[in-house]
Design a protein around this motif. Structure first.
Motif, PDB file in Angstrom:
ATOM      1  N   VAL A  24     -87.783  77.831  26.886  1.00  0.00           N
ATOM      2  CA  VAL A  24     -86.410  77.710  26.374  1.00  0.00           C
ATOM      3  C   VAL A  24     -85.764  79.086  26.275  1.00  0.00           C
ATOM      4  O   VAL A  24     -84.596  79.276  26.620  1.00  0.00           O
ATOM      5  N   THR A  25     -86.526  80.055  25.816  1.00  0.00           N
ATOM      6  CA  THR A  25     -85.998  81.403  25.638  1.00  0.00           C
ATOM      7  C   THR A  25     -87.108  82.422  25.821  1.00  0.00           C
ATOM      8  O   THR A  25     -88.301  82.077  25.794  1.00  0.00           O
ATOM      9  N   GLU A  26     -86.723  83.672  26.009  1.00  0.00           N
ATOM     10  CA  GLU A  26     -87.695  84.760  26.097  1.00  0.00           C
ATOM     11  C   GLU A  26     -87.850  85.402  24.722  1.00  0.00           C
ATOM     12  O   GLU A  26     -86.934  85.355  23.901  1.00  0.00           O
ATOM     13  N   PRO A  27     -89.016  85.999  24.459  1.00  0.00           N
ATOM     14  CA  PRO A  27     -89.231  86.622  23.148  1.00  0.00           C
ATOM     15  C   PRO A  27     -88.132  87.611  22.749  1.00  0.00           C
ATOM     16  O   PRO A  27     -87.757  87.678  21.582  1.00  0.00           O
ATOM     17  N   ARG A  28     -87.598  88.362  23.704  1.00  0.00           N
ATOM     18  CA  ARG A  28     -86.572  89.361  23.381  1.00  0.00           C
ATOM     19  C   ARG A  28     -85.259  88.728  22.918  1.00  0.00           C
ATOM     20  O   ARG A  28     -84.409  89.404  22.340  1.00  0.00           O
ATOM     21  N   GLN A  29     -85.098  87.428  23.157  1.00  0.00           N
ATOM     22  CA  GLN A  29     -83.891  86.711  22.734  1.00  0.00           C
ATOM     23  C   GLN A  29     -84.109  85.939  21.446  1.00  0.00           C
ATOM     24  O   GLN A  29     -83.258  85.169  21.028  1.00  0.00           O
ATOM     25  N   LEU A  30     -85.238  86.171  20.811  1.00  0.00           N
ATOM     26  CA  LEU A  30     -85.593  85.455  19.588  1.00  0.00           C
ATOM     27  C   LEU A  30     -85.643  86.428  18.420  1.00  0.00           C
ATOM     28  O   LEU A  30     -86.334  87.452  18.472  1.00  0.00           O
ATOM     29  N   PHE A  31     -84.901  86.101  17.354  1.00  0.00           N
ATOM     30  CA  PHE A  31     -84.807  86.943  16.159  1.00  0.00           C
ATOM     31  C   PHE A  31     -85.358  86.146  14.977  1.00  0.00           C
ATOM     32  O   PHE A  31     -84.888  85.045  14.693  1.00  0.00           O
ATOM     33  N   ILE A  32     -86.356  86.717  14.291  1.00  0.00           N
ATOM     34  CA  ILE A  32     -87.034  85.968  13.238  1.00  0.00           C
ATOM     35  C   ILE A  32     -87.054  86.745  11.927  1.00  0.00           C
ATOM     36  O   ILE A  32     -86.999  87.971  11.907  1.00  0.00           O
ATOM     37  N   HIS A  33     -87.128  85.990  10.846  1.00  0.00           N
ATOM     38  CA  HIS A  33     -87.234  86.592   9.507  1.00  0.00           C
ATOM     39  C   HIS A  33     -88.073  85.685   8.636  1.00  0.00           C
ATOM     40  O   HIS A  33     -88.028  84.450   8.749  1.00  0.00           O
ATOM     41  N   ASN A  34     -88.833  86.293   7.764  1.00  0.00           N
ATOM     42  CA  ASN A  34     -89.564  85.558   6.739  1.00  0.00           C
ATOM     43  C   ASN A  34     -89.458  86.311   5.423  1.00  0.00           C
ATOM     44  O   ASN A  34     -89.413  87.546   5.412  1.00  0.00           O
ATOM     45  N   ARG A  35     -89.410  85.570   4.330  1.00  0.00           N
ATOM     46  CA  ARG A  35     -89.284  86.203   3.009  1.00  0.00           C
ATOM     47  C   ARG A  35     -90.410  87.208   2.784  1.00  0.00           C
ATOM     48  O   ARG A  35     -90.189  88.313   2.290  1.00  0.00           O
ATOM     49  N   THR A  36     -91.642  86.824   3.166  1.00  0.00           N
ATOM     50  CA  THR A  36     -92.746  87.781   3.213  1.00  0.00           C
ATOM     51  C   THR A  36     -92.749  88.348   4.624  1.00  0.00           C
ATOM     52  O   THR A  36     -93.235  87.723   5.567  1.00  0.00           O
ATOM     53  N   LEU A  37     -92.195  89.532   4.767  1.00  0.00           N
ATOM     54  CA  LEU A  37     -91.903  90.071   6.092  1.00  0.00           C
ATOM     55  C   LEU A  37     -93.159  90.266   6.939  1.00  0.00           C
ATOM     56  O   LEU A  37     -93.107  90.164   8.171  1.00  0.00           O
ATOM     57  N   SER A  38     -94.285  90.503   6.293  1.00  0.00           N
ATOM     58  CA  SER A  38     -95.529  90.714   7.039  1.00  0.00           C
ATOM     59  C   SER A  38     -95.903  89.492   7.874  1.00  0.00           C
ATOM     60  O   SER A  38     -96.516  89.616   8.941  1.00  0.00           O
ATOM     61  N   LYS A  39     -95.512  88.292   7.406  1.00  0.00           N
ATOM     62  CA  LYS A  39     -95.819  87.073   8.159  1.00  0.00           C
ATOM     63  C   LYS A  39     -95.004  87.003   9.450  1.00  0.00           C
ATOM     64  O   LYS A  39     -95.470  86.457  10.453  1.00  0.00           O
ATOM     65  N   ALA A  40     -93.798  87.544   9.410  1.00  0.00           N
ATOM     66  CA  ALA A  40     -92.998  87.618  10.633  1.00  0.00           C
ATOM     67  C   ALA A  40     -93.615  88.615  11.612  1.00  0.00           C
ATOM     68  O   ALA A  40     -93.660  88.387  12.824  1.00  0.00           O
ATOM     69  N   PHE A  41     -94.115  89.735  11.082  1.00  0.00           N
ATOM     70  CA  PHE A  41     -94.755  90.722  11.950  1.00  0.00           C
ATOM     71  C   PHE A  41     -96.072  90.196  12.520  1.00  0.00           C
ATOM     72  O   PHE A  41     -96.501  90.621  13.601  1.00  0.00           O
ATOM     73  N   ASP A  42     -96.711  89.255  11.817  1.00  0.00           N
ATOM     74  CA  ASP A  42     -97.915  88.610  12.372  1.00  0.00           C
ATOM     75  C   ASP A  42     -97.566  87.859  13.658  1.00  0.00           C
ATOM     76  O   ASP A  42     -98.342  87.862  14.621  1.00  0.00           O
ATOM     77  N   VAL A  43     -96.399  87.228  13.666  1.00  0.00           N
ATOM     78  CA  VAL A  43     -95.941  86.508  14.863  1.00  0.00           C
ATOM     79  C   VAL A  43     -95.679  87.486  16.004  1.00  0.00           C
ATOM     80  O   VAL A  43     -95.966  87.207  17.172  1.00  0.00           O
ATOM     81  N   LYS A  44     -95.156  88.649  15.665  1.00  0.00           N
ATOM     82  CA  LYS A  44     -94.846  89.669  16.668  1.00  0.00           C
ATOM     83  C   LYS A  44     -96.108  90.154  17.386  1.00  0.00           C
ATOM     84  O   LYS A  44     -96.039  90.642  18.526  1.00  0.00           O
ATOM     85  N   GLN A  45     -97.263  90.013  16.757  1.00  0.00           N
ATOM     86  CA  GLN A  45     -98.517  90.382  17.419  1.00  0.00           C
ATOM     87  C   GLN A  45     -98.774  89.498  18.636  1.00  0.00           C
ATOM     88  O   GLN A  45     -99.368  89.929  19.620  1.00  0.00           O
TER      89      GLN A  45
END
Length: 273
Positions: A24-45
């Motif tokens: 549907v989309t490429e990772p560079r076109q996806l913007f994510i946020h989580n209240r506990t920001l470290s969990k969003a950075f886990d996805v970035k791995q």
């Protein structure tokens, strides 16, 4: 088209995987946020090119379509926070059943939809349940439907059957996983089969069962009839199920609906303060 996901819990991550791996989309076109920001950075791995935003507002700023993947009672406080960043070109999508698209439209200055995913979308299978606000552009509506087809079978539903539909497609995998685990446990307790062996057999049975239904070889009713020989072993087991299941699933749907109505009540109380 840029996509935003606010909330990277279980279903938020399922959507991220589905959107990227479904094409549907490429990772560079996806913007994510989580209240506990470290969990969003886990996805970035998993997807190094994905964009982690420090705030919900930043997620909205860089996104055209924004998924709200937070708990029901957190939805409207979040909407209130991001509202100043929204315009008519945005589309906000809720994944929670107790909040209707009509309620979203009432509080948002943009296009709205509700898309309820299933954990099965992680494997690019299963169903998504779709409902659309009256103000949504017809081209965007079709774009969302076609996007969902890349990782699921999208079904447009009426609001009054939202909860029961979600029970089947979204809660269903958990319900049947529980039943399979109980079946495995009982097999190990009643016979000499090893746990790992029973798990392997059950997993392969489930996959094969799904293929039979997917390919249209049998309906549920016909499959039962084909396996059940009168006076045979399967028939003896079916007799136990007929005696023991009783109104179990009736009680299950009552429980999920009671929770659904309770959530709706709390949301209305929240909005009236």
């Amino acid at each position: 088209m840029n996509w935003g996901i606010i909330g990277t819990g279980n279903m938020g991550k399922v959507l991220i995987h589905a959107l990227i791996e479904g094409g549907v989309t490429e990772p560079r076109q996806l913007f994510i946020h989580n209240r506990t920001l470290s969990k969003a950075f886990d996805v970035k791995q998993d997807y190094p090119d994905i964009n982690v935003c420090p705030t919900p507002e930043k997620t909205v700023k860089f996104s055209d379509i924004i998924f709200i993947c937070v708990k029901p009672l957190d939805v409207f406080p979040l909407i209130k926070r991001i509202q100043p960043e929204l315009n008519q070109e945005h589309c906000v999508i809720s994944i929670t059943s107790p909040i209707s698209v009509q309620q979203l439209e009432e509080y948002l200055p943009c296009q709205t939809a509700r898309i309820i995913p299933s954990i099965t979308n992680r494997g690019l299978f299963g169903v998504t349940l779709l409902s659309f606000g009256e103000q949504i552009d017809s081209n965007l509506k079709e774009y969302l439907i076609q996007s969902c087809k890349l990782f699921s079978s999208p079904i447009i539903i009426d609001d009054e059957i939202t909860r029961v539909s979600s029970d089947i497609i979204s809660c269903g995998p958990a319900f049947f996983s529980y039943l399979i685990q109980r079946m495995i446990q009982a097999a190990c307790e009643e016979t000499d089969i090893e746990y790992d062996n029973a798990v392997e057999l059950a997993e392969k049975m489930i996959v094969g069962f799904g293929k039979l239904i997917e390919k249209g070889y049998y309906s549920f009713e016909n499959l039962e009839k084909k396996v059940t020989v009168k006076g045979g072993v399967t028939g003896a087991g079916i007799e136990v199920l007929e005696r023991e299941v009783g109104d179990m699933f009736h009680k299950l749907f009552r429980a999920t609906h009671n929770k659904y109505y309770d959530d709706q009540k709390k949301i209305m109380e929240q909005l009236s303060t």
